[in-house]
Design an enzyme around this catalytic site. Structure first.
Site, short mmCIF file in Angstrom:
data_model
loop_
_atom_site.label_atom_id
_atom_site.label_comp_id
_atom_site.label_asym_id
_atom_site.label_seq_id
_atom_site.Cartn_x
_atom_site.Cartn_y
_atom_site.Cartn_z
N SER A 71 0.81 -1.22 0.00
CA SER A 71 0.00 0.00 0.00
C SER A 71 0.85 1.27 0.00
CB SER A 71 -0.88 -0.03 1.26
OG SER A 71 -1.22 1.27 1.68
N GLY A 72 0.45 2.21 -0.86
CA GLY A 72 1.15 3.51 -0.88
C GLY A 72 0.93 4.26 0.43
N LEU A 73 -0.31 4.18 0.93
CA LEU A 73 -0.63 4.87 2.18
C LEU A 73 0.24 4.35 3.33
CD1 LEU A 73 -2.48 6.65 4.03
CD2 LEU A 73 -3.96 4.65 4.25
N ASP A 124 0.64 10.36 2.39
CA ASP A 124 0.37 9.60 1.16
C ASP A 124 0.22 10.59 0.00
OD1 ASP A 124 -0.29 7.57 -0.59
OD2 ASP A 124 -2.36 7.37 0.12
N ASP A 162 0.98 -0.75 -5.03
CA ASP A 162 0.19 0.44 -5.28
C ASP A 162 1.14 1.47 -5.91
OD1 ASP A 162 -1.21 2.77 -5.12
OD2 ASP A 162 -1.54 2.70 -2.94
N ASP A 167 0.43 4.27 -7.24
CA ASP A 167 -0.18 5.61 -7.30
C ASP A 167 -0.50 5.97 -8.75
OD1 ASP A 167 -0.08 5.74 -4.57
OD2 ASP A 167 1.78 6.89 -4.48
N GLU A 181 -3.45 4.54 -10.77
CA GLU A 181 -4.76 5.20 -10.67
C GLU A 181 -4.83 6.41 -11.59
OE1 GLU A 181 -4.05 5.53 -6.46
OE2 GLU A 181 -4.11 7.74 -6.53
N LYS A 221 -0.06 12.63 -6.15
CA LYS A 221 -1.42 12.19 -5.82
C LYS A 221 -1.85 12.66 -4.42
CE LYS A 221 -2.29 9.11 -3.44
NZ LYS A 221 -2.20 7.66 -3.31
N ASN A 235 -4.47 11.12 -1.24
CA ASN A 235 -5.19 9.91 -0.86
C ASN A 235 -6.68 10.06 -1.20
OD1 ASN A 235 -6.84 8.25 1.31
ND2 ASN A 235 -4.86 7.25 1.03
N SER A 236 -7.28 8.97 -1.64
CA SER A 236 -8.67 9.01 -2.12
C SER A 236 -9.66 9.43 -1.04
CB SER A 236 -9.07 7.63 -2.65
OG SER A 236 -8.22 7.24 -3.69
N ARG A 250 -6.81 1.60 -11.93
CA ARG A 250 -7.73 1.98 -10.84
C ARG A 250 -8.58 3.18 -11.27
NH1 ARG A 250 -5.52 3.09 -4.76
NH2 ARG A 250 -6.77 4.92 -4.23
N HIS A 254 -12.89 1.90 -7.21
CA HIS A 254 -12.74 2.37 -5.82
C HIS A 254 -13.95 3.21 -5.42
CE1 HIS A 254 -10.65 2.58 -2.20
NE2 HIS A 254 -9.78 3.56 -2.43
C1 SPV Z 1 -3.49 2.54 -0.43
O1 SPV Z 1 -3.56 1.58 0.35
O2 SPV Z 1 -2.54 3.31 -0.46
C2 SPV Z 1 -4.58 2.79 -1.36
C3 SPV Z 1 -5.89 2.34 -1.01
O3 SPV Z 1 -4.36 3.39 -2.36
S1 SPV Z 1 -6.73 3.69 -0.40
O4 SPV Z 1 -5.99 4.21 0.71
O5 SPV Z 1 -8.02 3.14 -0.04
O6 SPV Z 1 -6.85 4.67 -1.44
MG MG Z 2 -2.61 4.34 -2.39
#
Ligand code: SPV
Ligand code: MG
Length: 561
Positions: free
Chosen positions: A75-77, A87, A114, A116, A143, A149, A151-152, A187, A218
């Site tokens: 995971s990027g986060l 993130d 991930d 990004d 994505e 980026k 975070n979503s 994504r 997502h």
């Molecule tokens: C991550 O885990 O970094 C993601 C998923 O991209 S989310 O945080 O849900 O966007």
């Molecule tokens: Mg991410």
């Protein structure tokens, strides 16, 4: 082996996923090893719902694998969070790549990273995908947003990439993969950005056409409604991945029925570790003690297990020179001189024990165990493992040795803690062939009555001074009363066991225990019994050692050192 989505849907897969996960060879008609790339492809495309667990470093990847997950979501986060970063692409992609390499080294299961936005345009994506493949990362998710980026789950209406431009990123990724089974997941962030279902479907269609192996749709709603509407309208046109972080309360079966191929549990190892670390830190801070915490946290031993220390020990046996594979056990439980444990008496600025440990160190023996007893509080040398025989007063040497039974494995040297010897004696002992070899001073043949107990040794033949004689004699008897023309000399209290010899040693100790003799047996008794069953070789030399039993010995030792 190449998997097409259609083939995966209609055909029996040629590989067994469990075999791939365990790293075993497949046993199907095509019996050959399955790569991590092929495994990820199956995880993402199989009609059976699969699960990817978030990990952010080597340890969390190992934990995910140990729990049985088929694949890992890097995971990027959480990789950013583990660095204390946001993130927001604050960590460079090469810094992330380095973390991924540790993760890939730590586990056998495949990693979907991930990626990004792909860290820029099509050109950044090309280099990223090539490097990921080189490091054994089996797939990337990109994505349709802009670099850097966000975070979503932060803010509303994040800008999206132009569809055509993003399709170029997907094509660039597919053209750059160095393994046929590398997966590119596209994504779709249209629902996150509030662009609506039609836009999400249009984008998914375009990305599928551009060559994406799977679509990640997502959503940040607490309800699964928009995900379920998407899956229905999408109609299984390609594999689908979802991330139910926000709609976590939906039963997983609903997604299974909806035809989702893979679910990512996106951040739960990081979040659970934060909870655990907070609790531990607060407890220790408040208590100023580890009492409450110890036993509730993973043991240090468990860390050794997870990081496979046993593999390193096996490798050491394979690759290090003989001495470095050996362990020495120093029997230093009995007796003292002037109220001090014998092994701690000072011989010209160094304790006897330190001198002995230095001699072992010079021979490459770095693992030393010391059995303490008399005055044990004073026996705390740096760099040795300590064993205690608290019954040193009413037990003998074999009982002391048995306290270190955990370490009686592999090549083992046992020595009395009160002897001093020149280094060449140790080198000679280490290089004498045999599974059990004892160091014997030939000058011991000439020892007269001096009021001390000597462990005299007789071999199966008289020791030879012949240059061409290479086979050492075998021990026949050992003890204070041994005499005769086969008398080889005096045992100095130093014996080497090969890994096989150590097995015999353990067996003999257990026999002594079973016979009720463990408390009384000394080393000569043990060696006699071993010699009755197995060959015990003599390494014979002349002089250059002494044992320190009495104050006069001590004076002599001070001259010797
Ligand atoms: C991550 O885990 O970094 C993601 C998923 O991209 S989310 O945080 O849900 O966007
Ligand atoms: Mg991410």
């Amino acid at each position: 082996m190449k998997f097409s989505y259609e083939a995966a849907v209609t055909d029996t897969p040629e590989i067994s996923l469990s075999a791939a996960v365990s790293g075993e060879k497949s046993v199907g008609p095509m019996a050959r090893p399955v790569s991590r790339f092929a495994t990820l492809r199956e995880v993402l495309t199989s009609q059976t719902l699969s699960f990817l667990m978030e990990s952010h470093n080597g340890m969390s990847a190992k934990i995910a694998e140990e729990a049985g997950f088929q694949a890992i979501w890097a995971s990027g986060l959480t990789i950013s969070a583990s660095m204390g970063l946001r993130d927001s692409n604050e960590a460079s992609w090469t810094q992330v790549l380095e973390v991924l390499e540790y993760m890939a080294d730590a586990v056998k299961v495949p990693i979907l990273v991930d990626g990004d936005t792909g860290y820029g345009n099509f050109n950044s994506v090309r280099r990223l995908v090539r490097k990921l493949g080189e490091r054994g990362i089996a797939g990337v998710c990109i994505e349709d947003k802009l670099f850097p980026k966000t975070n979503s789950f932060i803010g509303e209406g994040q800008p999206l990439a132009d569809i055509e431009e993003f399709c170029g990123r997907i094509r660039a990724a597919k053209d750059s993969q160095i393994n046929d089974d590398f997966c590119v997941v596209a994504r779709v962030e249209a629902l996150i950005s509030g662009r609506g279902m039609d836009e999400a479907l249009r984008r998914a269609e375009a990305y599928h056409a551009a060559g994406a192996d799977s679509i990640l749709i997502h959503s940040k709603l607490a309800s699964p409604n928009e995900i379920l509407e998407f899956t229905e309208r999408w109609g299984r046109r390609s594999p689908l991945v979802i991330v139910p972080t926000m709609y976590y309360a939906t039963p997983t079966d609903a997604f299974r029925r909806a035809g989702v191929n893979a679910i990512i549990w996106a951040n739960h190892l990081m979040r659970s570790s934060i909870t655990a670390m907070r609790e531990t830190a607060a407890r220790i801070r408040e208590d100023e003690s580890l009492m409450e915490v110890e036993g509730r946290v993973t043991s240090v031993k468990d860390i050794f297990r997870i990081t496979a220390n046993d593999e390193l020990e096996a490798a050491e046996r394979r690759y290090l020179p003989a001495g470095a594979q050996s362990r020495a056990i120093i029997l230093a439980a009995s007796g003292g001189i002037d109220g001090q444990p014998k092994c701690m008496v000072d011989i010209r600025g160094k304790s006897l024990l330190r001198r002995q440990m230095d001699a072992f160190g010079a021979a490459g023996i770095r693992q030393v165990g010391i059995v303490r007893g008399y005055g044990k509080a004073a026996v705390t040398p740096v760099g040795a493992e300590l064993f205690d025989n608290d019954r040193f007063d009413d037990t003998n040497e074999v009982y002391s040795l048995a306290t270190a039974h955990e370490r009686l494995q592999g090549e083992v040297l046992v020595s009395y803690g009160d002897v001093l010897f020149r280094n060449y004696i140790l080198t000679g002992l280490l290089s004498t062939p045999g599974d059990i070899v004892i160091a014997v001073d030939s000058l011991g043949r000439f020892v007269g009555e001096d009021g001390r107990v000597h462990d005299f040794v007789a071999g199966d033949r008289a020791p030879s001074a012949d240059y061409l004689e290479e086979t050492p004699p075998d021990l026949v008897s050992i003890g204070p009363d041994v005499k005769g023309e086969r008398l080889a000399g005096e045992w100095i209290g130093l014996v080497r066991f090969s890994p096989v010899g150590t097995e015999w040693l353990r067996e003999e100790i257990e026999l002594l225990r079973a016979e009720g003799l463990i408390e009384t047996a000394d080393m000569p008794v043990l060696l006699s019994r071993l010699a009755a069953r197995h060959p015990v070789k003599l390494y014979v030399f002349s002089g250059h050692w002494l044992d320190v039993d009495t104050a006069p010995d001590l004076a002599e030792a001070r001259n010797f050192a």
